[in-house]
Design an enzyme around this catalytic site. Structure first.
Site, PDB file in Angstrom:
ATOM      1  N   CYS A 180       0.803  -1.196   0.003  1.00  0.00           N
ATOM      2  CA  CYS A 180      -0.199   0.177   0.011  1.00  0.00           C
ATOM      3  C   CYS A 180       0.835   1.189  -0.021  1.00  0.00           C
ATOM      4  CB  CYS A 180      -1.029   0.025   1.262  1.00  0.00           C
ATOM      5  SG  CYS A 180      -2.248  -1.034   1.243  1.00  0.00           S
ATOM      6  N   ARG A 186       6.284  -0.670  -3.990  1.00  0.00           N
ATOM      7  CA  ARG A 186       6.006  -1.120  -2.691  1.00  0.00           C
ATOM      8  C   ARG A 186       5.119  -2.287  -2.933  1.00  0.00           C
ATOM      9  NH1 ARG A 186       6.409   2.434   1.581  1.00  0.00           N
ATOM     10  NH2 ARG A 186       4.754   1.719   2.717  1.00  0.00           N
ATOM     11  N   TRP A 228      -2.719  -2.698  -1.688  1.00  0.00           N
ATOM     12  CA  TRP A 228      -2.452  -4.155  -1.611  1.00  0.00           C
ATOM     13  C   TRP A 228      -3.219  -4.835  -0.945  1.00  0.00           C
ATOM     14  CZ3 TRP A 228      -0.062  -8.155   1.392  1.00  0.00           C
ATOM     15  CH2 TRP A 228       0.763  -9.132   0.484  1.00  0.00           C
ATOM     16  N   ASN A 243      -3.589   3.054   4.952  1.00  0.00           N
ATOM     17  CA  ASN A 243      -2.456   1.890   5.024  1.00  0.00           C
ATOM     18  C   ASN A 243      -2.492   1.059   6.331  1.00  0.00           C
ATOM     19  OD1 ASN A 243      -1.452   2.309   2.589  1.00  0.00           O
ATOM     20  ND2 ASN A 243       0.824   2.817   3.439  1.00  0.00           N
ATOM     21  N   GLY A 244      -2.279  -0.050   6.235  1.00  0.00           N
ATOM     22  CA  GLY A 244      -2.507  -0.783   7.517  1.00  0.00           C
ATOM     23  C   GLY A 244      -3.593  -1.562   7.741  1.00  0.00           C
ATOM     24  N   GLU A 269      20.917 -15.858   1.415  1.00  0.00           N
ATOM     25  CA  GLU A 269      20.575 -14.579   0.591  1.00  0.00           C
ATOM     26  C   GLU A 269      20.666 -14.693  -0.721  1.00  0.00           C
ATOM     27  OE1 GLU A 269      19.442 -12.036   1.349  1.00  0.00           O
ATOM     28  OE2 GLU A 269      19.989 -10.763  -0.242  1.00  0.00           O
ATOM     29  N   LYS A 301      17.339 -14.112  -3.268  1.00  0.00           N
ATOM     30  CA  LYS A 301      17.554 -13.125  -4.405  1.00  0.00           C
ATOM     31  C   LYS A 301      16.705 -13.955  -5.678  1.00  0.00           C
ATOM     32  CE  LYS A 301      17.642 -10.230  -3.146  1.00  0.00           C
ATOM     33  NZ  LYS A 301      17.854  -9.698  -1.536  1.00  0.00           N
ATOM     34  N   GLU A 317      13.122 -14.470  -5.305  1.00  0.00           N
ATOM     35  CA  GLU A 317      12.223 -13.220  -5.438  1.00  0.00           C
ATOM     36  C   GLU A 317      12.080 -12.693  -6.890  1.00  0.00           C
ATOM     37  OE1 GLU A 317      14.680 -10.721  -2.683  1.00  0.00           O
ATOM     38  OE2 GLU A 317      12.644  -9.883  -2.079  1.00  0.00           O
ATOM     39  N   HIS A 345      22.590 -35.335   4.002  1.00  0.00           N
ATOM     40  CA  HIS A 345      22.003 -35.803   4.900  1.00  0.00           C
ATOM     41  C   HIS A 345      20.403 -35.669   4.312  1.00  0.00           C
ATOM     42  CE1 HIS A 345      24.662 -36.457   8.398  1.00  0.00           C
ATOM     43  NE2 HIS A 345      25.220 -35.095   7.804  1.00  0.00           N
ATOM     44  N   LYS A 360       7.751  -3.864  -1.049  1.00  0.00           N
ATOM     45  CA  LYS A 360       9.137  -3.594  -0.439  1.00  0.00           C
ATOM     46  C   LYS A 360       9.138  -3.522   0.853  1.00  0.00           C
ATOM     47  CE  LYS A 360      13.464  -1.977  -0.735  1.00  0.00           C
ATOM     48  NZ  LYS A 360      14.247  -2.752  -0.942  1.00  0.00           N
TER      49      LYS A 360
HETATM   50  C1  AGP Z   1      14.781  -8.582   0.230  1.00  0.00           C
HETATM   51  O1  AGP Z   1      15.334  -8.768  -0.879  1.00  0.00           O
HETATM   52  C2  AGP Z   1      13.294  -8.582   0.575  1.00  0.00           C
HETATM   53  N1  AGP Z   1      12.412  -8.004  -0.250  1.00  0.00           N
HETATM   54  C3  AGP Z   1      12.940  -8.877   2.102  1.00  0.00           C
HETATM   55  O2  AGP Z   1      13.166 -10.033   2.500  1.00  0.00           O
HETATM   56  C4  AGP Z   1      13.178  -7.696   3.146  1.00  0.00           C
HETATM   57  O3  AGP Z   1      14.540  -7.667   3.254  1.00  0.00           O
HETATM   58  C5  AGP Z   1      12.274  -7.979   4.255  1.00  0.00           C
HETATM   59  O4  AGP Z   1      10.986  -7.770   3.907  1.00  0.00           O
HETATM   60  C6  AGP Z   1      12.741  -7.119   5.280  1.00  0.00           C
HETATM   61  O5  AGP Z   1      12.503  -5.550   5.210  1.00  0.00           O
HETATM   62  P1  AGP Z   1      13.201  -4.298   5.984  1.00  0.00           P
HETATM   63  O6  AGP Z   1      14.716  -4.560   5.904  1.00  0.00           O
HETATM   64  O7  AGP Z   1      12.814  -3.243   5.352  1.00  0.00           O
HETATM   65  O8  AGP Z   1      12.711  -4.892   7.315  1.00  0.00           O
END
Ligand code: AGP
Length: 613
Positions: A2, A27, A74, A100-101, A488, A492, A495, A511, A608
């Site tokens: 949102c 976002r 959203w 928002n929220g 990580e 990536k 995502e 294992h 985001k």
């Molecule tokens: C990262 O690529 C992600 N989009 C996601 O995991 C992100 O890091 C997570 O939502 C935490 O966000 P923040 O750092 O704004 O708290």
């Protein structure tokens, strides 16, 4: 997740609002809408779909109003549809609201309003808000200048949950009221205008002076003023804060995508985050923190709590804390930590990491830690964000605005800052050899150049991406600190390429997961720890034998003939190797996503900033 934009000034609001919505697209959203104050009342144009679609709806070009609110939704309550899109209005269309929220008690409020003759056209939680405002507005016998504000305030007192709200009214064509609780909202101010947004980058091209609202502070905005009130309606004085980011930091600046730009910004993001905190001659400086030796000696345990990539940065940084400070450190996922009743007391230090500083689970975990007496530090990239206001201490990464959903420069800057935090504690505690600390400091200072060197491998990485972009499953393997990078790298890839991927501690392969390795599958190995490189090579050999294609990231002298592609990165201190070894994996995910023709910056289903649970 949102996005809210608002404008009150002398220019036509609509183009400014649409431009703001465009900048908030990253976002994540499924519908968009706008409402402005027009001569004949409030306009309302909204639909499901993208901002481009909203901008093409008949009538939008005719909006003349100089006050307006806009929103990207959203979906949470009710599917994406025109009816459920924001803004929402009361039945007589005298109030328009974006939100928002989540309003947790919306059902009960809706029932109460229905009993009082109100009806609803959407399935959203938000629609109760304009109706509640209408209810309180008409119930209020007073006719003074605070009547509009009182109605908004009384409504907000009834709301349970989180909200950032903008309200305009046809009865008050020169005002807008905004308020927030546990949901982000900033007000950018110039002499003649006020801009409102869910985050700073969306309105950075208009001003660098921002008002940051605390929970339950109400702002009554006119074209030339901003008045602030507590929930008791006592007027308060608020000063703007100047944000150092410049407007081009929030533009693509010649890059095809924000993600690529942000990957290439890493040398500078790291340089800025180090700033003057580290020098070779003196002790590490974190002037925001005030810990004495005695304070730190009392700390028995450190929890690092975060979500997603920020949590991976925590795993990468945990080693430095444990080894340099001799304090046990544990990394927790915020959404788990908040419900698992962790053992916390005044001898616990909790470090919360969040790029946005607005992640709902991280904020809740922080509140829990505080309520149990733990000391709290926030690491964030956004000045004045919620976690920084909640924590006892805040330290900032200086990565600049990160727009792409997939976090890159925030991650590397976070690993840098946790390492600096570890050095800062270690120097006070004196539990670690100073030569080790000096070496680490000089390695940190050398990082930006080494990141630049690593980025030069882009063509080889792109070529490998072309080879594997149609894969269905990819495995990431590493040991020790390299396992955190495997996690990580795998996140990536998932995502932005939608390829299923798993990350494993390489030693775990036998294992179970090795059962999934078959001819042609891609396995990505990270090997930067000299103590463990031979062991990881043996694990990778096992997958090579079973026909896997292998992509290796290493700073060790290994025989590259045994693998399909080896990316050699500069050697550095083991504590900070993730800052270099993640870069080829960021680029690999980026190029795979591009090969697949996907929207790199706005991957499906993702937001985001995850401001709801
Ligand atoms: C990262 O690529 C992600 N989009 C996601 O995991 C992100 O890091 C997570 O939502 C935490 O966000 P923040 O750092 O704004 O708290």
């Amino acid at each position: 997740m949102c996005g809210i934009v608002g404008y009150i000034g002398k220019k036509k609001a609509c183009p400014i609002l649409l431009a703001g919505l465009n900048r908030l697209e990253y976002r994540g959203y499924d519908s968009a809408g706008i409402s402005t104050v027009e001569k004949n009342g409030l306009s309302l144009i909204k639909d499901k779909g993208r901002v481009n679609h909203l901008a093409s709806i008949t009538g939008i070009d005719e909006l003349e109003g100089t006050i307006g609110i806009a929103h990207t939704r959203w979906a949470t309550h009710g599917k994406p549809s025109k009816e459920n899109a924001h803004p929402h209005q009361n039945k007589t269309k005298t109030f328009s609201v974006v939100h928002n929220g989540i309003i947790e008690n919306y059902h009960e409020l809706r029932t109460l309003l229905e009993e009082n003759g109100y009806s609803f056209v959407s399935q959203t939680d938000t629609e109760v808000i304009p109706n509640l405002i209408d209810y309180y507005y008409h119930k209020d016998p007073k006719q003074d200048e605070l009547k509009f504000l009182r109605a908004v305030r009384n409504s907000c007192l009834d709301l349970k949950g989180s909200f950032a709200i903008e309200v305009i009214s046809s009865d008050y064509p020169d005002n807008m009221i905004v308020v927030r609780k546990d949901s982000p909202l900033v007000i950018g101010s110039t002499e003649e205008e006020n801009y409102i947004s869910s985050d700073i980058p969306a309105i950075l091209s208009y001003t660098r002076n921002f008002y940051l609202l605390e929970d339950f502070e109400f702002a009554v905005l006119s074209r030339t003023s901003a008045k602030f009130y507590t929930s008791d309606l006592v007027e308060i004085n608020k000063k703007t804060q100047t944000i150092e980011w410049n407007a081009t930091a929030a533009e693509k600046d010649g890059f095809e995508d924000f993600m690529l730009k942000e990957i290439y910004e890493q040398p500078n993001a790291v340089r800025e985050t180090i700033g003057s905190r580290i020098s070779l001659t003196g002790n590490c400086e974190l002037s925001e923190l005030h810990f004495s030796k005695l304070d730190l000696e009392k700390i028995q345990k450190i929890y690092i709590v975060a979500c997603g990539t920020a949590m991976h940065a925590g795993i990468a940084g945990k080693n430095a804390i444990e080894k340099l400070c001799h304090i046990t450190a544990e990394v927790d996922i915020a959404s788990e930590f908040r419900y698992r009743d962790p053992l916390l007391d005044e001898n616990t230090l909790c470090v919360f990491i969040s790029q946005s500083g607005e992640t709902a689970d991280t904020i809740a975990a922080l509140k829990l830690a505080k309520s149990k007496g733990a000391k709290t530090i926030a690491i964030s990239n956004v000045i004045g964000s919620s976690i920084t206001r909640e924590a006892d201490y805040s330290i900032y990464t200086h990565a600049g605005p990160e727009i792409a959903v997939a976090s890159t420069k925030a991650y590397t800057s976070q690993v840098v800052l946790i390492t600096i935090l570890a050095i800062y504690f270690a120097e006070i505690l004196g539990r670690c050899e100073s030569s080790l600390l000096s070496e680490l400091k000089s390695d940190l200072l050398a990082l930006p150049k080494k990141i630049e060197e690593t980025l030069k491998q882009n063509e080889t990485i792109q070529e490998f991406a072309r080879k594997i972009y149609q894969e269905k499953d990819v495995f990431f393997l590493g040991r020790g600190i390299d396992e955190s990078v495997a996690k990580e790298g795998s996140l990536k890839l998932k995502e932005i390429s939608y390829i299923h991927s798993e990350s494993y501690a390489a030693g775990e392969l036998k294992h179970g997961p090795i059962a999934l390795i078959e001819n042609g599958i891609t396995v990505i190995g990270i090997m930067t720890d000299p103590r463990l490189v031979e062991k990881t090579i043996s694990n990778i050999q096992e997958v090579v034998t079973r026909g896997a294609k292998t992509f290796i990231v290493t700073n060790q002298k290994i025989n590259s003939n045994q693998f399909d592609r080896v990316i050699f990165i500069p050697d550095t201190n083991a504590f900070i190797s993730p800052i270099l070894s993640i870069i080829p994996l960021q680029l690999l995910s980026y190029y795979i996503s591009k090969e697949k023709g996907l929207d790199v910056d706005k991957p499906r289903n993702l937001a985001k900033s995850v401001t709801v649970e």
